[in-house]
Design a protein around this motif. Sequence first.
Motif, mmCIF file in Angstrom:
data_model
loop_
_atom_site.group_PDB
_atom_site.id
_atom_site.type_symbol
_atom_site.label_atom_id
_atom_site.label_comp_id
_atom_site.label_asym_id
_atom_site.label_seq_id
_atom_site.Cartn_x
_atom_site.Cartn_y
_atom_site.Cartn_z
ATOM 1 N N ARG A 1 10.191 -9.536 0.321
ATOM 2 C CA ARG A 1 10.839 -10.315 1.384
ATOM 3 C C ARG A 1 11.568 -9.398 2.365
ATOM 4 N NH1 ARG A 1 15.172 -15.269 0.439
ATOM 5 N NH2 ARG A 1 15.248 -15.989 2.610
ATOM 6 N N LEU A 2 12.206 -8.362 1.851
ATOM 7 C CA LEU A 2 12.887 -7.410 2.724
ATOM 8 C C LEU A 2 11.882 -6.642 3.575
ATOM 9 C CD1 LEU A 2 15.478 -6.057 3.654
ATOM 10 C CD2 LEU A 2 15.301 -4.487 1.708
ATOM 11 N N ARG A 3 10.757 -6.264 2.992
ATOM 12 C CA ARG A 3 9.734 -5.550 3.765
ATOM 13 C C ARG A 3 9.151 -6.443 4.845
ATOM 14 N NH1 ARG A 3 8.423 -3.599 -1.436
ATOM 15 N NH2 ARG A 3 6.745 -5.106 -1.633
ATOM 16 N N ARG A 4 8.908 -7.728 4.514
ATOM 17 C CA ARG A 4 8.395 -8.655 5.528
ATOM 18 C C ARG A 4 9.394 -8.832 6.656
ATOM 19 N NH1 ARG A 4 6.747 -11.774 1.109
ATOM 20 N NH2 ARG A 4 8.481 -13.224 1.481
ATOM 21 N N LEU A 5 10.685 -8.893 6.303
ATOM 22 C CA LEU A 5 11.731 -9.020 7.323
ATOM 23 C C LEU A 5 11.681 -7.837 8.284
ATOM 24 C CD1 LEU A 5 14.307 -10.474 8.375
ATOM 25 C CD2 LEU A 5 15.607 -9.095 6.754
ATOM 26 N N ALA A 6 11.582 -6.625 7.742
ATOM 27 C CA ALA A 6 11.522 -5.427 8.577
ATOM 28 C C ALA A 6 10.265 -5.421 9.441
ATOM 29 C CB ALA A 6 11.577 -4.184 7.700
ATOM 30 N N GLU A 7 9.142 -5.791 8.857
ATOM 31 C CA GLU A 7 7.883 -5.808 9.605
ATOM 32 C C GLU A 7 7.921 -6.834 10.726
ATOM 33 O OE1 GLU A 7 5.152 -6.582 6.503
ATOM 34 O OE2 GLU A 7 5.220 -4.527 5.692
ATOM 35 N N ASN A 8 8.428 -8.034 10.430
ATOM 36 C CA ASN A 8 8.496 -9.083 11.454
ATOM 37 C C ASN A 8 9.440 -8.690 12.589
ATOM 38 O OD1 ASN A 8 6.690 -10.823 10.229
ATOM 39 N ND2 ASN A 8 8.264 -11.854 9.021
ATOM 40 N N LEU A 9 10.543 -8.018 12.235
ATOM 41 C CA LEU A 9 11.475 -7.563 13.262
ATOM 42 C C LEU A 9 10.793 -6.588 14.217
ATOM 43 C CD1 LEU A 9 14.397 -7.503 14.324
ATOM 44 C CD2 LEU A 9 14.827 -5.605 12.762
ATOM 45 N N LEU A 10 10.042 -5.650 13.668
ATOM 46 C CA LEU A 10 9.366 -4.661 14.506
ATOM 47 C C LEU A 10 8.237 -5.293 15.317
ATOM 48 C CD1 LEU A 10 9.205 -1.678 11.990
ATOM 49 C CD2 LEU A 10 10.670 -1.871 13.995
ATOM 50 N N LEU A 11 7.488 -6.195 14.689
ATOM 51 C CA LEU A 11 6.343 -6.799 15.365
ATOM 52 C C LEU A 11 6.766 -7.736 16.491
ATOM 53 C CD1 LEU A 11 4.041 -7.619 12.317
ATOM 54 C CD2 LEU A 11 3.541 -6.006 14.151
ATOM 55 N N ASN A 12 7.893 -8.407 16.317
ATOM 56 C CA ASN A 12 8.278 -9.457 17.254
ATOM 57 C C ASN A 12 9.417 -9.070 18.182
ATOM 58 O OD1 ASN A 12 6.446 -11.536 16.270
ATOM 59 N ND2 ASN A 12 7.668 -11.462 14.403
ATOM 60 N N ASP A 13 9.844 -7.811 18.140
ATOM 61 C CA ASP A 13 10.947 -7.374 18.983
ATOM 62 C C ASP A 13 10.436 -6.941 20.354
ATOM 63 O OD1 ASP A 13 13.566 -6.922 19.594
ATOM 64 O OD2 ASP A 13 13.598 -4.892 18.777
ATOM 65 N N THR A 14 9.567 -7.753 20.933
ATOM 66 C CA THR A 14 8.948 -7.382 22.208
ATOM 67 C C THR A 14 9.914 -7.494 23.375
ATOM 68 O OG1 THR A 14 8.116 -9.643 22.368
ATOM 69 C CG2 THR A 14 6.629 -7.997 21.442
ATOM 70 N N VAL A 15 10.844 -8.448 23.320
ATOM 71 C CA VAL A 15 11.804 -8.606 24.415
ATOM 72 C C VAL A 15 12.699 -7.375 24.510
ATOM 73 C CG1 VAL A 15 13.773 -9.936 25.253
ATOM 74 C CG2 VAL A 15 11.775 -11.109 24.330
ATOM 75 N N GLN A 16 13.256 -6.960 23.379
ATOM 76 C CA GLN A 16 14.112 -5.783 23.385
ATOM 77 C C GLN A 16 13.324 -4.550 23.815
ATOM 78 O OE1 GLN A 16 17.190 -5.273 23.187
ATOM 79 N NE2 GLN A 16 17.342 -3.060 22.823
#
Length: 283
Positions: A95-110
Motif C-alpha cells: 500500500r505504501l509503494r502504491r501510494l508513492a507510485e500514484n503520487l509520482l504518476l499523478n503529480d502532473t500539475v506540480q
Amino acid sequence: MNSATQPQASLPRASKDADRDTGKEGSRIEGDTPAQRLLALLEVIAAKDQFFTLQGLVEETGLPKPTLHRMLQQLEGSGMLQREADNRHYSKGSRLRRLAENLLLNDTVQGARHGVLSRLMEEVGESCNITALSGSEVLYLDRVETQAPLRFYLHPGSRVPVHCSASGKLFLAQMPPAQRRRLLKGTPLNAMTRNTLTDIDSVEAEIEQVRRQGYALDDEEFLPGLVCIAVLAPNPDGPSNIGVAIQAPVMRQSREDMLKHLPALERAARDIAAIQRGAIPSS
C-alpha cells in the motif's frame, strides 16, 4: 559566496515522548496527535533503503519499545508495512509503494508548474517561486534557485510575513477592506528590515498602489539586500491564491531592473493559471 536564509514552516509542538527522546541518528517522532506521530514514523521508514527491526527503530528514534511496537502493528495492519520471513525485519508494504507510485504518476500539475517556473528562471536568470496565502503568512509552494553565485535560499515550505512580501501585498489587495483590516490588526507587523512598513495605514497605502498597478515589489522589506517582484496567476472566477515572483540580490538587480522582467513574469503567471484551470474537473 552564498547568502543563505531558510525561514522554516512552523511545526506543531512535539509530544512529550518526542521532546525528551532523540535517537542515535537524530530522528525525531513529532506531533500533537497519534495520527501525526504515526505519519512522522512513516517518514522515517520511507527514507530507509534496507529492511529494519523494531529494536533498530527504538535506538534510532528513542521512542519506548511498547509505543513503537504498537505503531508498527498499526502500519502493518493497514498494509503500509509488511513483516519479512524471519518475523523480525520489516519492509515497506504494497500500500505504501502504491501510494508513492500514484503520487509520482499523478503529480502532473506540480510538475507542469515547476516546468514553467524553471523556464522563467532561465529567462530572467534569477530565483523564482510560487506562493499561496496561508493565514497571515505567505507559503512557498515551489521554488527554482538561480545558479548565480550570490543568492538567497528559501525552500518550498518556507513562510514569510504577509505585510512585507511582494506576494503578500497582492493577496491583501484582493481582500475586501474590512477583511484586510481585520487580518492586519491581528497580525504583528514586525520590522524585518529598516524598509518594512510596520503600521496599518502605511500598509494600506501600499496596498492601494499595488491594486492600481497590478504587481507588487518587495524592496528590501523582508530581508536586507533582497528585492522581489510578484504578480498573481489570474483567476477569472474570483480571487487568486497563487502568486508568482522573481527574487534577486540588490547587488545584481535594482527595482528598475526587476520591472523589466514584468512581461516574462506575467507570461509565466498566465501559463500557471492555465495549468491550474486544467487541473479542475469540468462541472
